[in-house]
Design a protein around this motif. Structure first.
Motif, short mmCIF file in Angstrom:
data_model
loop_
_atom_site.label_atom_id
_atom_site.label_comp_id
_atom_site.label_asym_id
_atom_site.label_seq_id
_atom_site.Cartn_x
_atom_site.Cartn_y
_atom_site.Cartn_z
N ASN A 213 0.81 -1.22 0.00
CA ASN A 213 0.00 0.00 0.00
C ASN A 213 0.84 1.27 0.00
OD1 ASN A 213 -3.06 -0.48 0.11
ND2 ASN A 213 -2.26 -2.02 1.53
N ILE A 214 2.04 1.21 0.56
CA ILE A 214 2.93 2.37 0.45
C ILE A 214 3.26 2.62 -1.01
CG2 ILE A 214 5.28 3.19 0.92
CD1 ILE A 214 5.03 1.83 3.68
N ILE A 215 3.58 1.57 -1.74
CA ILE A 215 3.86 1.73 -3.17
C ILE A 215 2.60 2.18 -3.91
CG2 ILE A 215 4.65 0.58 -5.26
CD1 ILE A 215 6.78 1.01 -3.04
N GLU A 216 1.46 1.66 -3.52
CA GLU A 216 0.20 2.01 -4.17
C GLU A 216 -0.13 3.49 -4.03
OE1 GLU A 216 -3.67 0.83 -5.98
OE2 GLU A 216 -1.58 0.19 -6.05
N TYR A 217 0.21 4.09 -2.88
CA TYR A 217 -0.19 5.48 -2.62
C TYR A 217 0.96 6.48 -2.51
CZ TYR A 217 -4.82 3.53 -1.70
OH TYR A 217 -6.03 2.88 -1.83
N TYR A 218 2.17 6.01 -2.23
CA TYR A 218 3.25 6.95 -1.97
C TYR A 218 4.54 6.64 -2.75
CZ TYR A 218 0.33 9.07 1.54
OH TYR A 218 -0.71 9.75 2.17
N PHE A 219 4.38 6.19 -3.96
CA PHE A 219 5.53 5.97 -4.83
C PHE A 219 5.28 6.73 -6.13
CE2 PHE A 219 8.09 2.99 -7.69
CZ PHE A 219 9.31 3.54 -7.30
N PRO A 220 6.03 7.80 -6.39
CA PRO A 220 5.73 8.65 -7.55
C PRO A 220 5.98 7.97 -8.89
CG PRO A 220 7.82 9.28 -6.55
CD PRO A 220 7.18 8.29 -5.62
N TYR A 221 6.69 6.85 -8.86
CA TYR A 221 7.01 6.17 -10.11
C TYR A 221 6.21 4.87 -10.28
CZ TYR A 221 11.09 9.28 -10.16
OH TYR A 221 11.93 10.37 -10.17
N LYS A 222 5.10 4.76 -9.57
CA LYS A 222 4.30 3.53 -9.63
C LYS A 222 3.86 3.22 -11.05
CE LYS A 222 -0.03 1.56 -7.90
NZ LYS A 222 -0.93 1.77 -9.06
N ASP A 223 3.67 4.24 -11.87
CA ASP A 223 3.17 4.01 -13.22
C ASP A 223 4.24 3.51 -14.18
OD1 ASP A 223 4.43 6.49 -12.97
OD2 ASP A 223 3.30 7.38 -14.63
N VAL A 224 5.51 3.47 -13.74
CA VAL A 224 6.56 3.00 -14.66
C VAL A 224 7.33 1.80 -14.10
CG1 VAL A 224 6.85 5.24 -15.77
CG2 VAL A 224 8.25 4.69 -13.76
N ILE A 225 6.78 1.14 -13.09
CA ILE A 225 7.50 -0.02 -12.54
C ILE A 225 7.49 -1.20 -13.51
CG2 ILE A 225 7.14 0.64 -10.14
CD1 ILE A 225 4.96 -1.45 -9.93
N GLY A 226 6.57 -1.19 -14.47
CA GLY A 226 6.54 -2.27 -15.44
C GLY A 226 5.93 -3.56 -14.90
N GLU A 227 5.21 -3.46 -13.82
CA GLU A 227 4.55 -4.61 -13.21
C GLU A 227 3.07 -4.29 -13.02
OE1 GLU A 227 6.02 -7.46 -12.18
OE2 GLU A 227 8.16 -7.00 -11.97
#
Length: 583
Positions: A213-227
């Motif tokens: 959930n930290i990655i879901e809401y507080y990772f600015p690059y979530k859209d480019v992780i490729g997963e």
């Protein structure tokens, strides 16, 4: 630029100037025990979650994934949780047994669970400070699933949908908070659960759910992780419950952190041991470089059987490709050819002596290599110095002392050119200090992506510009500037490259950078596991990303095996040529 925006940028500059290594060592070390009084009063599960199981059906995997998503949305959006009135970790343990029961009505259970928190709080209007135009939004929260009545049922969907408009900007006691006007998220209110029992399935799942959930809401690059991040959650639920000891928990988290593909990720265990140590306490005392998809020894620190220029094919029973694949499973990389921890881990081993198969001057051979306990760095150790009879001055960013840039620029103001070597991480603030001597006016060189405190999952763009020159007559350095970069140029080194590139007479020479720009955000997971991610995003002025791409050189230069064997620094040689030829 508005005054509050200027203030944010000044804060941003300070943070981006911090040493990457310093952040790695200390960024996650501060105590992050829960500060909220009400949360501390809830001690029901201090000794364990009382939830232990090792097998789970496909349906229950999907149910637990739904639980994780609902738990995370409520954690960051519900007023009672944000205010610190509820220990949301322990509430997770309270509902888990009901979700685990076969044939349970999961949607009804989750609805009653969330509904009992109360919905008397009227959704707040978004403060003007936290309103951003559509054009300035970099990333929006992916919460459409909460409005899916088929997935959640009507009651639960409506309950969650109302939370999306809570717009809470005051988050002092929240699990993710903000310090004053700082745009940087902090997690001082998460508990580390240092006494966690590692066969406790509830706590193991808490670790997964917290990170996901930290990655879901507080990772600015979530859209480019490729997963597909939802698929990753489904994949790791059975993985995290399968183990029953510390090692299985730690290594599963390591594998999880690798899936965000961010070279800012650094993972340390309960005793502050690094993930790299799991591959062995010994290490071949060498540096290496990738040339044409081959691992080439570039420096030998101690006599060990290997020589500069050797191409490594096999270490022990593992081919170099198998070693690369194994390390990449557990060490996060923005790009496959980069990551400081990846380089440090590749030649770690549990044996002091090992067989190495290699190519030496065209001949394939097997040698017995000796490793040791020495920690190896990949620093370029050439000191800052005058070159070409004083016509050129070379600056090694990794060996600068505080205030040295001012002294260098005053003494070498009339040189024909500067070489700024950013293959090392800057050891002292370099970016804006040097830019004042090189760039004649304020120029936008990047956009930062910052979290909206009132809307978890939303990131907005903030422009970043160089500052006016130091001298009142706006005089700037007139010589040529060659900036050296490679795969070891990361974070502040990338940021500095983007800024100095705005110099009129500059050229960026070398190989693409690591592709992990921005500051470092510290995370604590149950069991006192510490990790980091990129906390803010850095983009080009036209909003093109740098994450996973890296800063690209104007002139690509790859080292050669011949140059390495001859002990030459081909980057510096080429930079000197460019300056002497006037580009």
């Amino acid at each position: 630029m508005k005054e509050d925006n200027k203030k944010k940028c000044r804060i941003l500059i300070i943070f981006l100037s911090l040493l990457f290594i310093f952040i790695i060592i200390t960024g996650c070390s501060a105590s992050q025990e829960v500060h909220q009084t009400e949360v501390k009063k809830d001690q029901e599960f201090d000794q364990g979650s009382i939830l232990e199981f090792s097998d789970i059906s496909e349906q229950k995997i999907e149910d637990f994934a739904k639980l994780s998503k609902v738990w995370g949305l409520v954690k960051y959006y519900h007023p009672k949780v944000v205010s610190g009135d509820i220990n949301w970790d322990y509430e997770l343990f309270r509902v888990m047994p009901s979700i685990l029961e076969e044939n349970s009505d999961v949607n009804s259970i989750l609805y009653e669970w969330v509904h009992t928190l109360g919905n008397e709080t009227v959704p707040g209007d978004l403060e003007q400070l936290n309103r951003f135009s559509e054009d300035s939004i970099q990333l929006s929260p992916t919460t459409d699933w909460s409005k899916d009545k088929e997935y959640l049922g009507t009651d639960l969907s409506l309950e969650l949908s109302k939370l999306l408009d809570s717009n809470i900007s005051e988050r002092k006691n929240a699990y993710v908070s903000f310090n004053g006007d700082s745009p940087f998220a902090i997690m001082h209110n998460e508990s580390s659960y240092t006494s966690m029992k590692f066969d406790d399935t509830g706590y193991r799942l808490l670790g997964l759910f917290r990170y996901w959930n930290i990655i879901e809401y507080y990772f600015p690059y979530k859209d480019v992780i490729g997963e597909d991040w939802d698929r990753v959650l489904l994949e790791f639920i059975p993985k995290i419950i399968d183990g029953s000891d510390y090692d299985s928990y730690f290594m599963t988290l390591a594998e999880l952190t690798s899936r965000i593909h961010d070279s800012h990720v650094y993972l340390t265990g309960k005793n502050r041991e690094s993930i790299t140590e799991y591959f062995g306490i010994y290490r071949l005392p060498v540096n290496f470089v990738e040339i044409n998809n081959q691992i080439v020894i570039s420096k030998v620190f101690n006599k060990c059987g290997l020589k500069v220029g050797d191409i490594v094919l096999k270490v022990g029973d593992n081919s170099i490709d198998e070693l690369l694949e194994d390390r990449r499973k557990y060490i996060s990389q923005s790009r496959e050819d980069t990551a400081i921890n990846f380089f440090k881990a590749l030649f770690r081993t549990h044996q002091k002596n090992m067989d190495v198969t290699l190519i030496r001057q065209g001949k394939t051979m097997n040698i017995s290599a000796t490793s040791n306990l020495q920690e190896i760095n990949f620093l370029v150790d050439t000191k800052s110095q005058a070159m070409e009879n004083g016509e050129i001055f070379y600056i090694n960013a990794g060996l600068l002392e505080e205030g040295e840039i001012d002294k260098i620029m005053k003494k070498w103001w009339n040189t024909k050119g500067l070489i700024v070597d950013l293959r090392n991480y800057p050891s002292s603030a370099l970016d804006y200090k040097l830019a004042k001597y090189l760039i004649p006016s304020e120029k936008e060189f990047a956009k930062a992506s910052l979290p909206n405190p009132a809307i978890p999952g939303e990131y907005y763009f903030e422009p970043l510009a160089s500052e006016k020159p130091q001298d009142t007559d706006d005089e700037v350095y007139k010589g040529k500037v060659v900036i050296l970069i490679n795969e070891h140029t990361i974070s502040n080194g990338e940021f500095t490259t983007m800024l100095l590139r705005k110099t009129e007479n500059s050229i960026v020479l070398g190989r693409p950078t690591a592709g992990a720009d921005g500051n470092v955000f510290g995370i604590t997971l149950p069991g006192n596991i510490k990790t980091t991610i990129s906390g803010i995003g850095i983009f080009y002025p036209e909003k093109k990303p740098t994450q996973r791409i890296g800063v690209q050189p104007d002139i690509r230069l790859d080292p050669t095996i011949e140059g390495i064997m001859e002990g030459r620094d081909e980057y510096v040689e080429r930079a000197v040529e460019l300056i002497k030829d006037g580009y």
